[in-house]
Design an enzyme around this catalytic site. Structure first.
Site, PDB file in Angstrom:
ATOM      1  N   CYS A   1       4.187   9.522   0.496  1.00  0.00           N
ATOM      2  CA  CYS A   1       2.802   9.984   0.543  1.00  0.00           C
ATOM      3  C   CYS A   1       2.551  10.983  -0.588  1.00  0.00           C
ATOM      4  O   CYS A   1       3.288  11.963  -0.710  1.00  0.00           O
ATOM      5  CB  CYS A   1       2.507  10.636   1.891  1.00  0.00           C
ATOM      6  SG  CYS A   1       0.839  11.324   2.009  1.00  0.00           S
TER       7      CYS A   1
ATOM      8  N   HIS B   1       8.749   6.664   8.442  1.00  0.00           N
ATOM      9  CA  HIS B   1       9.376   7.029   7.171  1.00  0.00           C
ATOM     10  C   HIS B   1      10.831   7.417   7.445  1.00  0.00           C
ATOM     11  O   HIS B   1      11.169   7.883   8.530  1.00  0.00           O
ATOM     12  CB  HIS B   1       8.612   8.170   6.498  1.00  0.00           C
ATOM     13  CG  HIS B   1       7.346   7.719   5.845  1.00  0.00           C
ATOM     14  ND1 HIS B   1       7.235   7.525   4.485  1.00  0.00           N
ATOM     15  CD2 HIS B   1       6.139   7.395   6.374  1.00  0.00           C
ATOM     16  CE1 HIS B   1       6.015   7.096   4.205  1.00  0.00           C
ATOM     17  NE2 HIS B   1       5.329   7.005   5.330  1.00  0.00           N
TER      18      HIS B   1
ATOM     19  N   HIS C   1       4.381   4.102  12.662  1.00  0.00           N
ATOM     20  CA  HIS C   1       4.540   4.086  11.202  1.00  0.00           C
ATOM     21  C   HIS C   1       5.707   5.003  10.868  1.00  0.00           C
ATOM     22  O   HIS C   1       5.648   6.208  11.101  1.00  0.00           O
ATOM     23  CB  HIS C   1       3.246   4.576  10.542  1.00  0.00           C
ATOM     24  CG  HIS C   1       3.282   4.590   9.056  1.00  0.00           C
ATOM     25  ND1 HIS C   1       2.809   3.553   8.288  1.00  0.00           N
ATOM     26  CD2 HIS C   1       3.718   5.526   8.181  1.00  0.00           C
ATOM     27  CE1 HIS C   1       2.954   3.851   7.008  1.00  0.00           C
ATOM     28  NE2 HIS C   1       3.515   5.056   6.922  1.00  0.00           N
TER      29      HIS C   1
ATOM     30  N   ARG D   1       0.837  -1.214   0.000  1.00  0.00           N
ATOM     31  CA  ARG D   1       0.000   0.000   0.000  1.00  0.00           C
ATOM     32  C   ARG D   1       0.864   1.253   0.000  1.00  0.00           C
ATOM     33  O   ARG D   1       1.005   1.939  -1.012  1.00  0.00           O
ATOM     34  CB  ARG D   1      -0.943  -0.013   1.206  1.00  0.00           C
ATOM     35  CG  ARG D   1      -2.101   0.995   1.106  1.00  0.00           C
ATOM     36  CD  ARG D   1      -1.765   2.413   1.520  1.00  0.00           C
ATOM     37  NE  ARG D   1      -1.325   2.520   2.909  1.00  0.00           N
ATOM     38  CZ  ARG D   1      -0.910   3.664   3.446  1.00  0.00           C
ATOM     39  NH1 ARG D   1      -0.853   4.779   2.725  1.00  0.00           N
ATOM     40  NH2 ARG D   1      -0.489   3.690   4.701  1.00  0.00           N
ATOM     41  N   ASP D   2       1.477   1.575   1.121  1.00  0.00           N
ATOM     42  CA  ASP D   2       2.276   2.794   1.233  1.00  0.00           C
ATOM     43  C   ASP D   2       3.486   2.750   0.300  1.00  0.00           C
ATOM     44  O   ASP D   2       3.895   3.757  -0.270  1.00  0.00           O
ATOM     45  CB  ASP D   2       2.744   2.977   2.680  1.00  0.00           C
ATOM     46  CG  ASP D   2       3.163   4.404   2.987  1.00  0.00           C
ATOM     47  OD1 ASP D   2       3.520   5.134   2.056  1.00  0.00           O
ATOM     48  OD2 ASP D   2       3.131   4.789   4.163  1.00  0.00           O
TER      49      ASP D   2
ATOM     50  N   ASN E   1       9.372   4.449   3.330  1.00  0.00           N
ATOM     51  CA  ASN E   1       9.296   3.962   4.703  1.00  0.00           C
ATOM     52  C   ASN E   1      10.646   3.414   5.147  1.00  0.00           C
ATOM     53  O   ASN E   1      11.505   3.108   4.331  1.00  0.00           O
ATOM     54  CB  ASN E   1       8.258   2.839   4.801  1.00  0.00           C
ATOM     55  CG  ASN E   1       6.867   3.308   4.462  1.00  0.00           C
ATOM     56  OD1 ASN E   1       6.496   3.397   3.294  1.00  0.00           O
ATOM     57  ND2 ASN E   1       6.082   3.614   5.468  1.00  0.00           N
TER      58      ASN E   1
END
Length: 303
Positions: A237, A206, A204, A12-13, A246
């Site tokens: 993002c 990055h 989460h 996803r990310d 990430n």
């Protein structure tokens, strides 16, 4: 032995900002490789409007094609009630509610105010519970915002308290633009964990400024045991200018295994997944361990 849970978000990310559409079959293959490596909780997609994030337009197809994977504990991001309605068709799917710590990012990312977002969350969580599903309340830009700069801890803690009261199953704290420093991570997470009580808390991460691994360690020392990363360090993002990938899952696994912290990950299989992710992505991978001598790296992790 201490244990941690690593949630890989690369499908996803990691892929959401890719300029060219990644084949659904490749996304499914990436998830399969991740579960083969022992990473069973994976954020596989997001139920966002395809015009906003075209790369995630195949959310339903991805999940349908993953029905064969019995190890998978799938999660999906949802930004609104429409996203929930689509996601709720998949029994056992864990939901990740997108929220924000600043008004500007909330508007850019979600098209609504912080209060407006939480009002919808309050409505959605009742339906989530009625369906027997679980939901994480994830707070973007918890440390810094590309539009408003440094974020006060009080803003984050207010949202944490409200989400816990509403019945969130987990609280996600996101360093969306990779701006946090270890001292800030230590300070915020000690307060978040206290405010969350028995509710689980995740980080989460990055790695925009190369501080991802240091921040992960600071969070671990503060008491965090759930981490969100992406193999090979891909990602970013689309609504956060300057954000990079990430923290690489393999880098975090290396850290914990060297520390004697159990991750449940097969490193050889993890490298295979990381290589595959790097190959289907057009972004420069941020991961470091993947680029070193693998035989030596694996030996170091077992010493």
């Amino acid at each position: 032995m201490a244990q941690v849970t690593i949630i890989d978000v690369s499908p996803r990310d990691g892929l959401q900002t890719e300029p060219d559409l990644i084949a659904t079959e490749d996304k499914v293959k990436l998830v399969d490789k991740l579960t083969e490596a022992g990473l069973e909780k994976i954020e596989v997609t997001s139920f966002v409007h395809p015009k906003r994030v075209p790369q995630m337009a195949d959310a339903e197809d991805v999940l349908k094609q993953l029905s064969h994977n019995k190890k998978l504990q799938a999660a999906a991001l949802i930004p609104n009630q429409r996203g929930f309605m689509r996601a709720s068709a998949f029994q056992g799917l864990e939901l990740n509610w997108a929220a924000s710590a600043t008004e500007t990012f909330s508007d850019k990312n979600l098209g609504m105010t912080i209060d407006g977002n939480f009002k919808i969350f309050n409505d959605v969580i009742k339906e989530v519970k009625a369906k027997g599903m679980k939901i994480c309340f994830s707070i973007a830009v918890s440390f810094g915002c590309p539009y408003e700069g440094k974020v006060k801890e009080e803003k984050v803690l207010e949202l944490v308290e409200k989400a816990v009261q509403a019945g969130a199953d987990r609280i996600g704290i996101a360093d969306t633009i990779g701006i946090a420093t270890p001292d800030e991570v230590d300070s915020l997470f000690k307060k978040v964990l206290h405010a969350a009580g028995d509710t689980k808390v995740s980080f989460h991460i990055h790695d925009t400024r190369g501080l991802g691994i240091a921040n992960a360690y600071a969070a671990y020392l503060a008491g965090v045991r759930i981490f969100e990363t992406a193999v090979s360090g891909i990602g970013g993002c689309p609504f956060a200018p300057g954000s990079a990938g990430n923290l690489a899952t393999e880098d975090l696994v290396y850290l914990f295994e060297r520390m004697g912290v159990e991750t449940g990950v097969n490193v050889n299989k993890l490298f295979e997944a990381a290589d595959f992710a790097a190959n289907i992505s057009t972004k420069t991978p941020l991961g470091r361990i993947r680029q070193l001598d693998r035989e030596r790296t694996i030996k170091e992790m077992s010493e």
